[in-house]
Design a protein around this motif. Structure first.
Motif, short mmCIF file in Angstrom:
data_model
loop_
_atom_site.label_atom_id
_atom_site.label_comp_id
_atom_site.label_asym_id
_atom_site.label_seq_id
_atom_site.Cartn_x
_atom_site.Cartn_y
_atom_site.Cartn_z
N GLY A 23 48.61 16.73 16.01
CA GLY A 23 48.14 17.71 15.03
C GLY A 23 49.23 18.21 14.09
N ASP A 24 50.48 18.20 14.56
CA ASP A 24 51.58 18.63 13.69
C ASP A 24 52.23 17.46 12.96
N GLY A 25 51.73 16.24 13.20
CA GLY A 25 52.25 15.06 12.51
C GLY A 25 53.57 14.54 13.04
N LYS A 26 54.01 15.09 14.17
CA LYS A 26 55.32 14.72 14.70
C LYS A 26 55.28 13.43 15.51
N TYR A 27 54.15 13.18 16.19
CA TYR A 27 54.05 12.01 17.06
C TYR A 27 52.97 11.05 16.60
N LEU A 28 53.19 9.76 16.87
CA LEU A 28 52.17 8.73 16.68
C LEU A 28 51.99 8.01 18.01
N ALA A 29 50.76 8.07 18.56
CA ALA A 29 50.44 7.37 19.80
C ALA A 29 49.83 6.03 19.47
N VAL A 30 50.29 5.00 20.19
CA VAL A 30 49.83 3.62 19.95
C VAL A 30 49.37 3.04 21.28
N GLY A 31 48.08 2.71 21.36
CA GLY A 31 47.54 2.07 22.56
C GLY A 31 47.49 0.58 22.35
N VAL A 32 48.13 -0.20 23.25
CA VAL A 32 48.13 -1.65 23.11
C VAL A 32 47.59 -2.30 24.37
N CYS A 33 46.90 -3.42 24.19
CA CYS A 33 46.34 -4.19 25.31
C CYS A 33 45.96 -5.56 24.77
N PRO A 34 45.72 -6.54 25.64
CA PRO A 34 45.29 -7.84 25.13
C PRO A 34 44.02 -7.69 24.31
N GLY A 35 43.93 -8.41 23.20
CA GLY A 35 42.73 -8.34 22.35
C GLY A 35 41.59 -9.12 22.95
N PHE A 36 40.40 -8.87 22.42
CA PHE A 36 39.21 -9.58 22.91
C PHE A 36 38.92 -10.83 22.08
N GLU A 37 39.88 -11.24 21.24
CA GLU A 37 39.63 -12.35 20.32
C GLU A 37 39.25 -13.64 21.04
N THR A 38 39.75 -13.81 22.27
CA THR A 38 39.47 -15.05 23.00
C THR A 38 38.28 -14.93 23.93
N GLY A 39 37.56 -13.81 23.85
CA GLY A 39 36.37 -13.64 24.67
C GLY A 39 36.62 -12.73 25.86
N MET A 40 35.55 -12.40 26.57
CA MET A 40 35.63 -11.44 27.67
C MET A 40 35.85 -12.11 29.03
N GLU A 41 35.57 -13.40 29.15
CA GLU A 41 35.72 -14.06 30.44
C GLU A 41 37.18 -14.08 30.85
N ASP A 42 37.43 -13.79 32.10
CA ASP A 42 38.79 -13.78 32.66
C ASP A 42 39.69 -12.76 31.96
N TYR A 43 39.10 -11.80 31.25
CA TYR A 43 39.92 -10.79 30.57
C TYR A 43 40.55 -9.86 31.60
N THR A 44 41.83 -9.58 31.42
CA THR A 44 42.47 -8.54 32.23
C THR A 44 43.53 -7.84 31.41
N GLY A 45 43.49 -6.51 31.47
CA GLY A 45 44.51 -5.75 30.76
C GLY A 45 45.53 -5.18 31.73
#
Length: 351
Positions: A307-329
């Motif tokens: 809210g004060d603009g001091k921090y930027l949070a970034v959530g990263v994980c494997p994308g779903f571009e290759t499909g959902m089968e066998d997906y694990t984060g």
């Protein structure tokens, strides 16, 4: 001026991240929702450079979105269990506010109007007045399945399939909710997206002047609410989150989805995060990229400024571009927090 620093959050979720959000009135308090059926509450240390897990809140199904409510101890979640829930972050108590007939994709809270809005794949919006919980829920039918939702001080932007964008006036929604029985109002504006492919994210300017949308096809569009010809002539779209393909693979661009957008609350610049694992900062007024950060280890799924603009949070994980089968984060899902330098997010025309 303090230099920018970046650190990784301890004890991240075990599966894909659906949303990250800071408490508006407590800039070091962060919520992260995940497909692992949990909501995570973190607190950034007083001096920065680390964040600790305060509490987890288990749900029955994957949590698809989260927002803070009227204070730092109130949150609302949207889930695959089709429920909209209020979470008391202090006690852990969960209250079901409404049930949709399909999974709930998005939830946003308007502090100015005490409205909670949920958007479901059943093609409806549910509008709740949190200051008058006895009032019946207002249900608004949508012409398409919603994929992204964002609120400005006075407007609500709903991005749907078939490039449909509906903009609602929040005071009008508040008035409609107070009538008995509540009558669904018409959208303030109905638009067709400037982007040719499915909308992935939407974020509103803190100035209440307009919004940005992004698509699965590596593009971002910036638009203004005002419906005059002059205002509409200012809208534009641009390519981003693309990488050159090797020559032996035919060259050209590899195009990635732009999964996340977030406007800086002080300077009005915005960040974009993509499937290429990068985050870029943009000056919407000057139409230019200000900087691009070092690539993250996985696809960028979610972004939020404090809210004060001091921090930027970034959530990263494997994308779903290759499909959902066998997906694990698991083991690959991470949350990074960047403490911004004093003028790092300041645009060319910012004061």
């Amino acid at each position: 001026m303090a230099p920018a620093t970046q650190f990784e959050v301890a004890q991240p979720p075990n599966d894909a991240i659906s949303a990250v959000v800071f408490a508006p009135d407590a800039p070091r308090r962060l919520l992260v929702s995940s497909w692992d059926k949990n909501l995570y509450l973190y607190e950034v240390a007083e001096g920065g450079e680390e964040a600790s897990l305060v509490k987890t809140y288990e749900h029955r199904a994957p949590v698809l979105d989260v927002c803070f409510g009227a204070n730092q101890d109130e949150a609302f979640t949207a889930g695959m269990d089709r429920q909209v829930k209020r979470i008391d972050l202090a006690t852990g108590e969960q209250t079901v506010l409404s049930k949709h007939s399909e999974p709930v994709r998005c939830v946003v809270y308007s502090a100015q109007h005490s409205l909670l809005i949920s958007a479901s794949w059943d093609s409806t919006l549910h509008i709740h007045n949190t200051s008058a919980p006895a009032l019946p829920i207002l249900t608004i039918p949508l012409p398409g399945k919603p994929h992204a939702l964002a609120a400005s001080p006075s407007k609500l932007v709903v991005a749907m399939t078939a490039r449909l964008v509906h903009i609602y006036d929040l005071p009008t929604l508040s008035t409609a909710l107070a009538t008995q029985p509540p009558t669904p109002p018409q959208p303030w504006q109905q638009r067709e997206s400037s982007l040719k492919f499915l909308t992935r994210a939407v974020s509103c300017m803190p100035s209440d002047a307009g919004y940005a949308t992004s698509s699965i096809e590596g593009r971002v569009a910036v638009e203004w609410f005002e419906d005059s010809a002059a205002s509409q002539a200012r809208k534009y779209a641009f390519k981003c989150h693309r990488q050159a393909a090797p020559e032996d693979e035919g060259g050209g661009d590899v195009v990635y989805p732009v999964n996340a957008l977030a406007f800086h609350p002080v300077y009005g610049t915005f960040a974009s995060g993509g499937g290429d694992g990068t985050v870029a900062l943009w000056d919407a007024e000057a139409k230019r990229r200000m900087r691009q950060y070092q690539r993250f280890p996985e696809s960028v799924a979610a972004l939020a400024f404090s809210g004060d603009g001091k921090y930027l949070a970034v959530g990263v994980c494997p994308g779903f571009e290759t499909g959902m089968e066998d997906y694990t984060g698991e083991g690959r899902t991470k949350v990074f927090i960047r403490e911004l330098g004093e003028t790092e997010a300041k645009g060319k025309g910012s004061k």
